[in-house]
Design an enzyme around this catalytic site. Structure first.
Site, PDB file in Angstrom:
ATOM      1  CG  HIS A   1      41.045  43.487  28.833  1.00  0.00           C
ATOM      2  ND1 HIS A   1      42.234  44.175  28.714  1.00  0.00           N
ATOM      3  CD2 HIS A   1      40.204  44.301  29.511  1.00  0.00           C
ATOM      4  CE1 HIS A   1      42.117  45.354  29.311  1.00  0.00           C
ATOM      5  NE2 HIS A   1      40.888  45.468  29.799  1.00  0.00           N
TER       6      HIS A   1
ATOM      7  CD  GLU B   1      36.834  49.887  33.342  1.00  0.00           C
ATOM      8  OE1 GLU B   1      37.638  49.531  32.464  1.00  0.00           O
ATOM      9  OE2 GLU B   1      36.131  49.085  33.979  1.00  0.00           O
TER      10      GLU B   1
HETATM   11 ZN    ZN Z   1      40.234  47.190  30.719  1.00  0.00          ZN
END
Ligand code: ZN
Length: 213
Positions: free
Chosen positions: A133, A197
């Site tokens: 990120h 995820e």
């Molecule tokens: Zn993430």
């Protein structure tokens, strides 16, 4: 020395000492994420007008239970990421859905806070390695209908449960279908993911881009 100049001297000395104390403690005011954090990033809502942005780390609705970003934070990404994300959004809209951005660029200081809350490499990238990120190549997303209502997905954001895996099978029919629609929209348009995820997508060439501050 007159009283007023003495006061000025005392005040500036106080400010200087406070700043030094902040530097030593490493608690200089963090980036606010409302202004451009790096010249390499663009503001997502400027490039994609109308996109739904609900940064979960700007709320207490995340695994830490604490607000990590300031409340007025907005989403930032590399332009290369936004270019592909626009295509994903078009593909989803044709099917009656749209993206909800839960996280995008994440400053290094925020990654440190997440690591403090959960120092487990299975769930959080250690700050010395850095999060994808922090490269501006990566988004965490949910999905909504065209009216903006969240649709059923396998889990909530940042769930550490087995149901968050792309391979989880014990899901409701709708949750499974929505996960597949989202995954196909990303995987066919320049992104890859991580197994654990369902909400996390990286620009395929994420490692070509540097970690930002
Ligand atoms: Zn993430």
């Amino acid at each position: 020395m007159s009283l007023s100049s003495h006061l000025n001297y005392s005040v500036s000395k106080f400010v200087l000492i406070s700043l030094l104390a902040c530097l030593i403690a490493g608690v200089l005011p963090a980036q606010d994420l409302a202004t451009r954090p790096s010249p390499e990033l663009v503001r997502v809502d400027e490039k994609m007008p109308g996109i739904l942005i609900k940064l979960r780390y700007a709320t207490v609705q995340n695994f830490t239970g604490k607000r990590i970003y300031p409340a007025n934070a907005t989403a930032w990404l590399r332009p290369e990421t936004v270019k592909q994300l626009k295509i994903v959004q078009q593909v989803l809209r044709k099917q009656g859905y749209q993206l909800v951005i839960w996280d995008a660029y994440r400053p290094a200081w925020a990654q440190e806070k997440l690591w403090e809350a959960c120092p487990d490499e299975n769930f959080v990238a250690p700050p010395k390695q850095g999060s994808r990120h922090t490269r501006g190549t990566t988004v965490d997303v949910g999905m909504a209908d065209l009216q903006g209502n969240l649709v059923e997905m396998p889990t909530d954001f940042d769930s550490f449960s087995p149901q968050a895996s792309h391979y989880a099978r014990n899901l409701s029919r709708m949750a499974g279908e929505h996960r597949e629609i989202l995954r196909q929209a990303f995987f066919k348009n320049g992104f890859s993911g991580v197994p654990a995820e369902w909400w996390h997508y990286d620009l395929i060439e994420w490692n070509r881009y540097p970690l930002l501050p």
